[in-house]
Design a protein around this motif. Structure first.
Motif, PDB file in Angstrom:
ATOM      1  N   SER A 109       0.856  -1.185   0.000  1.00 60.32           N
ATOM      2  CA  SER A 109       0.000   0.000   0.000  1.00 60.32           C
ATOM      3  C   SER A 109       0.894   1.237   0.000  1.00 60.32           C
ATOM      4  CB  SER A 109      -0.915   0.013   1.228  1.00 60.32           C
ATOM      5  OG  SER A 109      -0.153  -0.011   2.419  1.00 60.32           O
ATOM      6  N   PRO A 110       0.383   2.383  -0.441  1.00 63.21           N
ATOM      7  CA  PRO A 110       1.212   3.587  -0.497  1.00 63.21           C
ATOM      8  C   PRO A 110       1.732   3.968   0.888  1.00 63.21           C
ATOM      9  CG  PRO A 110      -0.819   3.889  -1.732  1.00 63.21           C
ATOM     10  CD  PRO A 110      -0.967   2.619  -0.955  1.00 63.21           C
ATOM     11  N   PRO A 111       2.933   4.552   0.960  1.00 59.22           N
ATOM     12  CA  PRO A 111       3.450   5.019   2.252  1.00 59.22           C
ATOM     13  C   PRO A 111       2.650   6.220   2.737  1.00 59.22           C
ATOM     14  CG  PRO A 111       4.865   5.734   0.463  1.00 59.22           C
ATOM     15  CD  PRO A 111       3.859   4.802  -0.144  1.00 59.22           C
ATOM     16  N   GLU A 112       2.898   6.624   3.961  1.00 55.71           N
ATOM     17  CA  GLU A 112       2.234   7.815   4.491  1.00 55.71           C
ATOM     18  C   GLU A 112       2.631   9.026   3.662  1.00 55.71           C
ATOM     19  OE1 GLU A 112       0.042   8.200   6.878  1.00 55.71           O
ATOM     20  OE2 GLU A 112      -0.051   6.072   7.393  1.00 55.71           O
ATOM     21  N   ALA A 113       1.646   9.736   3.156  1.00 55.82           N
ATOM     22  CA  ALA A 113       1.934  10.906   2.328  1.00 55.82           C
ATOM     23  C   ALA A 113       2.753  11.935   3.087  1.00 55.82           C
ATOM     24  CB  ALA A 113       0.627  11.527   1.834  1.00 55.82           C
ATOM     25  N   ALA A 114       2.550  12.010   4.406  1.00 56.08           N
ATOM     26  CA  ALA A 114       3.251  12.999   5.210  1.00 56.08           C
ATOM     27  C   ALA A 114       4.761  12.796   5.188  1.00 56.08           C
ATOM     28  CB  ALA A 114       2.743  12.963   6.654  1.00 56.08           C
ATOM     29  N   ILE A 115       5.212  11.546   5.013  1.00 54.59           N
ATOM     30  CA  ILE A 115       6.648  11.265   4.963  1.00 54.59           C
ATOM     31  C   ILE A 115       7.264  11.928   3.743  1.00 54.59           C
ATOM     32  CG2 ILE A 115       8.387   9.455   4.730  1.00 54.59           C
ATOM     33  CD1 ILE A 115       6.530   7.581   6.237  1.00 54.59           C
ATOM     34  N   LEU A 116       6.606  11.794   2.608  1.00 56.99           N
ATOM     35  CA  LEU A 116       7.110  12.400   1.384  1.00 56.99           C
ATOM     36  C   LEU A 116       6.981  13.909   1.431  1.00 56.99           C
ATOM     37  CD1 LEU A 116       6.735   9.388   0.612  1.00 56.99           C
ATOM     38  CD2 LEU A 116       6.124  10.167  -1.684  1.00 56.99           C
ATOM     39  N   GLU A 117       5.833  14.387   1.882  1.00 58.49           N
ATOM     40  CA  GLU A 117       5.592  15.822   1.904  1.00 58.49           C
ATOM     41  C   GLU A 117       6.499  16.546   2.895  1.00 58.49           C
ATOM     42  OE1 GLU A 117       1.466  15.791   2.765  1.00 58.49           O
ATOM     43  OE2 GLU A 117       0.837  15.321   0.712  1.00 58.49           O
ATOM     44  N   GLY A 118       6.974  15.812   3.899  1.00 58.89           N
ATOM     45  CA  GLY A 118       7.861  16.426   4.877  1.00 58.89           C
ATOM     46  C   GLY A 118       9.310  16.415   4.463  1.00 58.89           C
ATOM     47  N   ALA A 119       9.619  15.797   3.324  1.00 58.59           N
ATOM     48  CA  ALA A 119      10.994  15.744   2.825  1.00 58.59           C
ATOM     49  C   ALA A 119      11.201  16.800   1.746  1.00 58.59           C
ATOM     50  CB  ALA A 119      11.292  14.366   2.258  1.00 58.59           C
ATOM     51  N   SER A 120      12.448  17.264   1.639  1.00 58.75           N
ATOM     52  CA  SER A 120      12.761  18.249   0.599  1.00 58.75           C
ATOM     53  C   SER A 120      12.710  17.632  -0.788  1.00 58.75           C
ATOM     54  CB  SER A 120      14.154  18.840   0.842  1.00 58.75           C
ATOM     55  OG  SER A 120      14.206  19.509   2.087  1.00 58.75           O
ATOM     56  N   GLY A 121      12.945  16.333  -0.861  1.00 54.47           N
ATOM     57  CA  GLY A 121      12.904  15.652  -2.140  1.00 54.47           C
ATOM     58  C   GLY A 121      12.798  14.155  -1.950  1.00 54.47           C
ATOM     59  N   VAL A 122      12.420  13.456  -3.013  1.00 55.73           N
ATOM     60  CA  VAL A 122      12.190  12.006  -2.952  1.00 55.73           C
ATOM     61  C   VAL A 122      12.975  11.321  -4.057  1.00 55.73           C
ATOM     62  CG1 VAL A 122      10.480  10.165  -3.178  1.00 55.73           C
ATOM     63  CG2 VAL A 122       9.881  12.293  -1.977  1.00 55.73           C
ATOM     64  N   VAL A 123      13.695  10.259  -3.694  1.00 55.69           N
ATOM     65  CA  VAL A 123      14.317   9.365  -4.675  1.00 55.69           C
ATOM     66  C   VAL A 123      13.458   8.108  -4.738  1.00 55.69           C
ATOM     67  CG1 VAL A 123      16.323   8.007  -5.328  1.00 55.69           C
ATOM     68  CG2 VAL A 123      16.640  10.217  -4.204  1.00 55.69           C
ATOM     69  N   ALA A 124      12.877   7.836  -5.882  1.00 53.83           N
ATOM     70  CA  ALA A 124      12.053   6.646  -6.073  1.00 53.83           C
ATOM     71  C   ALA A 124      12.884   5.594  -6.791  1.00 53.83           C
ATOM     72  CB  ALA A 124      10.799   6.980  -6.883  1.00 53.83           C
ATOM     73  N   VAL A 125      13.143   4.485  -6.120  1.00 51.71           N
ATOM     74  CA  VAL A 125      13.970   3.413  -6.682  1.00 51.71           C
ATOM     75  C   VAL A 125      13.082   2.374  -7.350  1.00 51.71           C
ATOM     76  CG1 VAL A 125      15.623   1.578  -6.167  1.00 51.71           C
ATOM     77  CG2 VAL A 125      15.753   3.754  -4.940  1.00 51.71           C
ATOM     78  N   GLY A 126      13.331   2.082  -8.621  1.00 54.34           N
ATOM     79  CA  GLY A 126      12.589   1.050  -9.308  1.00 54.34           C
ATOM     80  C   GLY A 126      11.493   1.586 -10.204  1.00 54.34           C
ATOM     81  N   HIS A 127      10.579   0.718 -10.594  1.00 54.37           N
ATOM     82  CA  HIS A 127       9.586   1.031 -11.624  1.00 54.37           C
ATOM     83  C   HIS A 127       8.234   1.406 -11.010  1.00 54.37           C
ATOM     84  CE1 HIS A 127      11.925  -1.605 -14.732  1.00 54.37           C
ATOM     85  NE2 HIS A 127      12.702  -0.812 -14.027  1.00 54.37           N
ATOM     86  N   TYR A 128       7.657   2.472 -11.527  1.00 59.28           N
ATOM     87  CA  TYR A 128       6.347   2.938 -11.060  1.00 59.28           C
ATOM     88  C   TYR A 128       5.496   3.317 -12.267  1.00 59.28           C
ATOM     89  CZ  TYR A 128       8.686   3.245  -6.554  1.00 59.28           C
ATOM     90  OH  TYR A 128       9.390   2.944  -5.399  1.00 59.28           O
ATOM     91  N   TYR A 129       4.222   2.918 -12.228  1.00 56.40           N
ATOM     92  CA  TYR A 129       3.317   3.170 -13.344  1.00 56.40           C
ATOM     93  C   TYR A 129       1.964   3.642 -12.818  1.00 56.40           C
ATOM     94  CZ  TYR A 129       6.681   0.061 -15.707  1.00 56.40           C
ATOM     95  OH  TYR A 129       7.819  -0.526 -16.190  1.00 56.40           O
ATOM     96  N   GLY A 130       1.199   4.206 -13.724  1.00 53.86           N
ATOM     97  CA  GLY A 130      -0.198   4.530 -13.430  1.00 53.86           C
ATOM     98  C   GLY A 130      -0.415   5.310 -12.155  1.00 53.86           C
ATOM     99  N   GLU A 131      -1.296   4.798 -11.295  1.00 53.50           N
ATOM    100  CA  GLU A 131      -1.656   5.488 -10.064  1.00 53.50           C
ATOM    101  C   GLU A 131      -0.476   5.647  -9.116  1.00 53.50           C
ATOM    102  OE1 GLU A 131      -4.348   7.083  -8.866  1.00 53.50           O
ATOM    103  OE2 GLU A 131      -5.048   6.943 -10.934  1.00 53.50           O
TER     104      GLU A 131
END
Length: 355
Positions: A109-131
């Motif tokens: 399931s998706p991580p807590e949105a607050a974790i991403l929003e509280g960071a200055s930037g996000v490194v997404a490792v691997g493949h992501y599609y659609g939603e």
């Protein structure tokens, strides 16, 4: 700190010429040899542009909080040394820059949105599609993809071109005399059932083999990735009539399974079947025989992803896609067909370098 004036003196040109070369002035008329001398001298003297000196002085990265979002579960990542390498590259770069990093692994399931929003930037490792992809974009201030580049030109990304690497590998084994070339890989879960051959290495293999007039559907086998995929697919392929003389696996983990299946069937590598692969994980050089494989710079991919994020934080507005090079490391698992010694030493094969 070296100056433009010092570079100019070393090369024997004016300071203005050095400045225009280092700022890529397209209107400057200068010989290729002189331009190269200026660039190489600047690199040798560790020249930093005023913009980069300003960044260093401001300590960009110090105290910055970044989030690493991984498409694998922790156990899956630990089972794949390649992705461990990508993560270690991210972590080591953050440590060197004194940046804080929060790691979020896949849980279904998706991580807590607050974790991403509280960071200055996000490194997404691997493949992501659609939603999943849209969710990351929506909740990230700045977003960089490591080992993947979404379609379009809206996102920062860093990866190696495995399609081009596959072409070079196929051309090389074809040049060695192989014609029955097999491939085993995995089904890209985001494209099934529309096209089970959509993964880049698999798709490139089929296109190249068709163009060469060598494609046999029986020699291209894929399934959903599991720890036993390499073993199961190899055993199934080698049980067919007229099996391949060389087998290319999608990654080194699959090659490990292929080695086990080949031995269980009473066959030898490379006498009965040669093997080549992708990633060059640490164990590849210690297999018996050592595995020929495409070296993909996993840690550098992670380091570069962090650098791209910091560029964004420093004001870069245009998305950047970085493609890192690969090399084929030839080892004992893939001798030339006319090589009577399969007997060539590992050291001698290593000296062949990259193709």
């Amino acid at each position: 700190m070296v100056t433009i004036k010092e570079i100019a003196a070393a090369v024997g040109v004016s300071s203005a010429t050095v400045s225009r070369v280092l700022n890529y002035d397209p209107t400057l008329s200068i010989s290729t040899k002189k331009r190269q001398a200026i660039i190489e001298t600047a690199e040798a003297l560790n020249y930093a542009t005023p913009r980069n000196r300003s960044r260093a002085a401001q300590g960009v990265g110090v105290g910055v909080k970044l989030a690493l979002v991984h498409f694998l579960e922790p156990a899956q990542e630990l089972a794949d040394p390649y992705y461990v390498g990508v993560r270690l590259g991210i972590e080591s770069r953050c440590q060197a820059l004194k940046s804080e990093i929060v790691k979020v692994f896949h849980t279904g399931s998706p991580p807590e949105a607050a974790i991403l929003e509280g960071a200055s930037g996000v490194v997404a490792v691997g493949h992501y599609y659609g939603e999943q992809l849209e969710w990351l974009r929506r909740h990230s201030r700045h977003l960089v993809f490591a080992d993947y580049a979404p379609a379009g030109d809206a996102d920062d990304s860093v990866l190696s071109d495995v399609a081009m690497a596959m072409i070079r590998l196929l051309e090389a084994v074809h040049g060695m005399g192989y014609r029955r070339i097999g491939f085993i890989g995995w089904i890209d879960a985001f494209h099934e059932p529309e096209n089970i051959h959509s993964e880049r290495r698999c798709r490139t293999y089929i296109e190249w083999m068709v163009k060469a007039g060598l494609y046999d559907p029986a020699l291209c086998m894929v399934e959903r990735m599991t720890p036993d995929s390499g073993y199961a697919l190899t055993k199934a392929m080698l049980s067919k009539p007229n099996p391949p003389k060389v087998l290319i696996t999608c990654n080194d983990n699959m090659a490990l399974g292929a080695y086990r299946a080949i031995r269980e069937m009473g066959l030898s590598i490379p006498e009965d079947i040669a093997v080549a692969s992708f990633n060059d994980i640490p164990v590849a050089q210690f297999l018996g025989p050592p595995l020929s494989t495409v070296k993909i710079p996993a840690e550098l991919i992670g380091e570069t992803a962090v650098d791209l994020l910091l560029e964004r934080l420093s004001g870069r507005e245009v998305a950047k896609k970085v493609v890192l090079g690969t090399e084929i490391v030839w080892r004992g698992s893939t001798p030339a067909r006319d090589d009577p010694g399969v007997g060539r030493t590992t050291a001698a094969r290593e000296e062949l370098g990259s193709v």
